[in-house]
Design a protein around this motif. Sequence first.
Motif, PDB file in Angstrom:
ATOM      1  N   PRO A  63      54.339  -8.786  12.097  1.00  0.00           N
ATOM      2  CA  PRO A  63      54.389  -7.273  12.030  1.00  0.00           C
ATOM      3  C   PRO A  63      55.431  -6.713  12.522  1.00  0.00           C
ATOM      4  CG  PRO A  63      53.288  -7.958  14.187  1.00  0.00           C
ATOM      5  CD  PRO A  63      53.526  -9.401  13.230  1.00  0.00           C
ATOM      6  N   THR A  64      56.705  -7.294  11.941  1.00  0.00           N
ATOM      7  CA  THR A  64      57.987  -6.803  12.582  1.00  0.00           C
ATOM      8  C   THR A  64      58.308  -5.510  12.120  1.00  0.00           C
ATOM      9  OG1 THR A  64      58.712  -9.270  12.020  1.00  0.00           O
ATOM     10  CG2 THR A  64      60.565  -7.651  12.222  1.00  0.00           C
ATOM     11  N   ASN A  65      58.146  -5.135  10.628  1.00  0.00           N
ATOM     12  CA  ASN A  65      58.410  -3.800  10.335  1.00  0.00           C
ATOM     13  C   ASN A  65      57.632  -2.787  11.196  1.00  0.00           C
ATOM     14  OD1 ASN A  65      59.914  -4.698   8.055  1.00  0.00           O
ATOM     15  ND2 ASN A  65      57.964  -4.388   6.571  1.00  0.00           N
ATOM     16  N   TYR A  66      56.558  -2.904  11.772  1.00  0.00           N
ATOM     17  CA  TYR A  66      55.994  -2.159  12.600  1.00  0.00           C
ATOM     18  C   TYR A  66      56.320  -1.881  13.943  1.00  0.00           C
ATOM     19  CZ  TYR A  66      51.821  -2.165   9.030  1.00  0.00           C
ATOM     20  OH  TYR A  66      51.487  -2.065   7.867  1.00  0.00           O
ATOM     21  N   THR A  67      56.606  -3.140  14.678  1.00  0.00           N
ATOM     22  CA  THR A  67      57.316  -3.122  16.030  1.00  0.00           C
ATOM     23  C   THR A  67      58.728  -2.673  15.748  1.00  0.00           C
ATOM     24  OG1 THR A  67      57.967  -5.507  15.497  1.00  0.00           O
ATOM     25  CG2 THR A  67      55.792  -5.018  16.680  1.00  0.00           C
ATOM     26  N   GLU A  68      59.403  -2.957  14.900  1.00  0.00           N
ATOM     27  CA  GLU A  68      60.840  -2.442  14.837  1.00  0.00           C
ATOM     28  C   GLU A  68      60.940  -0.968  14.444  1.00  0.00           C
ATOM     29  OE1 GLU A  68      63.714  -3.887  15.447  1.00  0.00           O
ATOM     30  OE2 GLU A  68      62.674  -5.578  16.153  1.00  0.00           O
ATOM     31  N   ALA A  69      59.894  -0.288  13.673  1.00  0.00           N
ATOM     32  CA  ALA A  69      59.947   1.158  13.435  1.00  0.00           C
ATOM     33  C   ALA A  69      59.790   1.841  14.584  1.00  0.00           C
ATOM     34  CB  ALA A  69      58.832   1.391  12.278  1.00  0.00           C
ATOM     35  N   LEU A  70      58.834   1.374  15.351  1.00  0.00           N
ATOM     36  CA  LEU A  70      58.288   2.149  16.433  1.00  0.00           C
ATOM     37  C   LEU A  70      59.567   1.946  17.671  1.00  0.00           C
ATOM     38  CD1 LEU A  70      54.489   0.785  16.840  1.00  0.00           C
ATOM     39  CD2 LEU A  70      55.468   3.265  16.140  1.00  0.00           C
ATOM     40  N   ARG A  71      60.343   1.039  17.695  1.00  0.00           N
ATOM     41  CA  ARG A  71      61.054   0.908  18.599  1.00  0.00           C
ATOM     42  C   ARG A  71      62.670   1.538  18.403  1.00  0.00           C
ATOM     43  NH1 ARG A  71      65.381  -2.546  19.291  1.00  0.00           N
ATOM     44  NH2 ARG A  71      64.950  -3.715  17.430  1.00  0.00           N
ATOM     45  N   THR A  72      63.056   1.267  17.125  1.00  0.00           N
ATOM     46  CA  THR A  72      64.158   1.762  16.599  1.00  0.00           C
ATOM     47  C   THR A  72      64.357   3.292  16.492  1.00  0.00           C
ATOM     48  OG1 THR A  72      64.557  -0.542  15.613  1.00  0.00           O
ATOM     49  CG2 THR A  72      66.364   1.240  14.933  1.00  0.00           C
ATOM     50  N   PHE A  73      63.468   3.732  15.586  1.00  0.00           N
ATOM     51  CA  PHE A  73      63.457   4.937  15.131  1.00  0.00           C
ATOM     52  C   PHE A  73      62.646   6.090  15.734  1.00  0.00           C
ATOM     53  CE2 PHE A  73      64.639   2.243  11.412  1.00  0.00           C
ATOM     54  CZ  PHE A  73      65.885   2.903  11.123  1.00  0.00           C
ATOM     55  N   ASP A  74      62.077   5.617  16.952  1.00  0.00           N
ATOM     56  CA  ASP A  74      61.208   6.504  17.835  1.00  0.00           C
ATOM     57  C   ASP A  74      59.842   7.073  16.863  1.00  0.00           C
ATOM     58  OD1 ASP A  74      62.931   6.727  19.837  1.00  0.00           O
ATOM     59  OD2 ASP A  74      64.201   8.345  19.191  1.00  0.00           O
ATOM     60  N   PHE A  75      59.364   6.232  16.357  1.00  0.00           N
ATOM     61  CA  PHE A  75      58.215   6.526  15.622  1.00  0.00           C
ATOM     62  C   PHE A  75      56.943   6.708  16.736  1.00  0.00           C
ATOM     63  CE2 PHE A  75      59.943   5.182  11.317  1.00  0.00           C
ATOM     64  CZ  PHE A  75      59.437   6.372  10.549  1.00  0.00           C
ATOM     65  N   VAL A  77      57.050   8.448  19.261  1.00  0.00           N
ATOM     66  CA  VAL A  77      57.149   9.993  19.567  1.00  0.00           C
ATOM     67  C   VAL A  77      56.473  10.789  18.534  1.00  0.00           C
ATOM     68  CG1 VAL A  77      58.576  11.778  20.240  1.00  0.00           C
ATOM     69  CG2 VAL A  77      59.145   9.610  21.115  1.00  0.00           C
ATOM     70  N   TYR A  78      56.843  10.219  17.247  1.00  0.00           N
ATOM     71  CA  TYR A  78      56.246  11.213  16.227  1.00  0.00           C
ATOM     72  C   TYR A  78      54.694  10.881  15.990  1.00  0.00           C
ATOM     73  CZ  TYR A  78      61.345  10.866  15.346  1.00  0.00           C
ATOM     74  OH  TYR A  78      62.813  10.868  15.208  1.00  0.00           O
ATOM     75  N   ASN A  81      52.957  12.894  18.653  1.00  0.00           N
ATOM     76  CA  ASN A  81      52.956  14.344  18.453  1.00  0.00           C
ATOM     77  C   ASN A  81      51.965  14.459  17.397  1.00  0.00           C
ATOM     78  OD1 ASN A  81      55.117  14.836  20.200  1.00  0.00           O
ATOM     79  ND2 ASN A  81      56.746  14.880  18.663  1.00  0.00           N
ATOM     80  N   SER A  82      51.910  13.704  16.217  1.00  0.00           N
ATOM     81  CA  SER A  82      50.986  14.060  15.234  1.00  0.00           C
ATOM     82  C   SER A  82      49.262  13.671  15.847  1.00  0.00           C
ATOM     83  CB  SER A  82      50.993  12.725  14.173  1.00  0.00           C
ATOM     84  OG  SER A  82      52.108  13.142  13.646  1.00  0.00           O
ATOM     85  N   VAL A  83      49.189  12.735  16.952  1.00  0.00           N
ATOM     86  CA  VAL A  83      47.777  12.625  17.279  1.00  0.00           C
ATOM     87  C   VAL A  83      47.389  13.970  18.149  1.00  0.00           C
ATOM     88  CG1 VAL A  83      46.501  11.347  19.157  1.00  0.00           C
ATOM     89  CG2 VAL A  83      47.992  10.134  17.301  1.00  0.00           C
ATOM     90  N   ILE A 223      58.549  24.969  12.069  1.00  0.00           N
ATOM     91  CA  ILE A 223      58.491  25.412  13.409  1.00  0.00           C
ATOM     92  C   ILE A 223      59.255  24.484  14.422  1.00  0.00           C
ATOM     93  CG2 ILE A 223      56.248  24.119  14.144  1.00  0.00           C
ATOM     94  CD1 ILE A 223      56.847  28.047  14.653  1.00  0.00           C
ATOM     95  N   SER A 224      59.330  23.349  14.029  1.00  0.00           N
ATOM     96  CA  SER A 224      60.040  22.337  14.836  1.00  0.00           C
ATOM     97  C   SER A 224      61.343  22.239  14.734  1.00  0.00           C
ATOM     98  CB  SER A 224      59.289  20.688  14.497  1.00  0.00           C
ATOM     99  OG  SER A 224      57.671  20.809  14.812  1.00  0.00           O
ATOM    100  N   GLN A 225      62.014  22.265  15.641  1.00  0.00           N
ATOM    101  CA  GLN A 225      63.522  22.359  15.494  1.00  0.00           C
ATOM    102  C   GLN A 225      64.254  20.962  16.001  1.00  0.00           C
ATOM    103  OE1 GLN A 225      64.752  26.205  17.219  1.00  0.00           O
ATOM    104  NE2 GLN A 225      63.965  27.301  15.676  1.00  0.00           N
ATOM    105  N   ASP A 226      63.756  20.562  17.108  1.00  0.00           N
ATOM    106  CA  ASP A 226      64.037  19.077  17.654  1.00  0.00           C
ATOM    107  C   ASP A 226      63.195  18.012  17.226  1.00  0.00           C
ATOM    108  OD1 ASP A 226      66.060  20.849  18.996  1.00  0.00           O
ATOM    109  OD2 ASP A 226      64.568  20.970  20.950  1.00  0.00           O
ATOM    110  N   GLN A 227      63.864  16.950  17.232  1.00  0.00           N
ATOM    111  CA  GLN A 227      63.378  15.898  16.534  1.00  0.00           C
ATOM    112  C   GLN A 227      62.324  15.235  17.469  1.00  0.00           C
ATOM    113  OE1 GLN A 227      65.949  12.740  15.466  1.00  0.00           O
ATOM    114  NE2 GLN A 227      66.805  13.732  13.829  1.00  0.00           N
ATOM    115  N   ASP A 228      62.434  15.547  18.616  1.00  0.00           N
ATOM    116  CA  ASP A 228      61.112  15.074  19.698  1.00  0.00           C
ATOM    117  C   ASP A 228      59.764  16.028  19.463  1.00  0.00           C
ATOM    118  OD1 ASP A 228      62.182  17.413  20.742  1.00  0.00           O
ATOM    119  OD2 ASP A 228      62.147  16.686  22.674  1.00  0.00           O
ATOM    120  N   LYS A 229      59.865  16.928  18.498  1.00  0.00           N
ATOM    121  CA  LYS A 229      58.811  17.633  18.213  1.00  0.00           C
ATOM    122  C   LYS A 229      58.162  17.417  16.899  1.00  0.00           C
ATOM    123  CE  LYS A 229      58.550  20.095  22.323  1.00  0.00           C
ATOM    124  NZ  LYS A 229      59.929  19.448  22.788  1.00  0.00           N
ATOM    125  N   TYR A 230      58.901  16.542  16.166  1.00  0.00           N
ATOM    126  CA  TYR A 230      58.541  16.315  14.820  1.00  0.00           C
ATOM    127  C   TYR A 230      57.216  15.488  14.755  1.00  0.00           C
ATOM    128  CZ  TYR A 230      63.165  17.273  12.786  1.00  0.00           C
ATOM    129  OH  TYR A 230      64.197  18.044  12.329  1.00  0.00           O
TER     130      TYR A 230
END
Length: 282
Positions: A63-75, A77-78, A81-83, A223-230
């Motif tokens: 599961p490298t793609n999953y762990t790296e995506a969650l760690r590197t690109f702040d997925f 946080v996204y 937000n979706s949940v 409506i979302s202007q900052d990335q932490d609200k994406y």
Amino acid sequence: MSTWRSATGRRPPATGQVLAYTLLIALSLVVLVPIVWAVLSSFKTQAELAARPPSPLPASFAPTNYTEALRTFDFGVYLRNSVVVTVAATALTLVINTMAAYGLAKYNFRGRTVLFLVTLGTIMIPLQVILISVYEVAADLGLVNSLWGLIIPPAATPTGVFLLRQYMLGLPDELIEAARIDGAGEFRTFVRIIVPLCAPPLAVLAIFSVIWRWNDFLWPLIISQDQDKYTLPVALAQFDGQLVVPFNYILAMSVVSMIPVIVIFLVLQRHITRGIAATGLR
């Protein structure tokens, strides 16, 4: 002439039944193959995705793609937000639409039919037509660039009001009158009698709301202007503008984005047919 029977004594299926099952299986494969391919590809590296001809199976199921995506690109946080937006918006949608449908179905007041027709007519108005007006209202209320701005404006849906009202029209008025005679207030009657009886259409509306809110892209983008609200769909779309698009991470997070909708559908799917069928008969 004797009729052929199987070892269990049952008659063989009719030709039409065999053709129907064959067609359904073929259509199921058409739907499932892209999903299975996306799941398998989410474990592949960039080199494996670029290989020609493509390999159906990844070299490793790590599961490298999953762990790296969650760690590197702040997925993470996204995804959070979706949940939050999906759960809160769905709960608010169920509350608002159920109360509105109850008023339109069980209360007699002047202009009730006109109000229902106006509500129903808003289904034909696309979001793009009222987008500026809704944004201005959200800005005046201070909802821009906040999760509340993603939750509150889309909460009331005319489709949900229609489904619930049509179902409530079939509920006997005698139940409400009996509750009032027993001394139950209006709110208690609504919560203790009407809501439990509306479980099938509420399940249908919950599935629809989860799909709408989880996959919504245009309104969160505005409506979302900052990335932490994406939310997750908006975040995934941002990678298209990069010089090197990380398709392996996008596939991994796309698979993650499909899981909640599939789980909700599997949990509530037994109510779908019954709820829609019962609503259509009213």
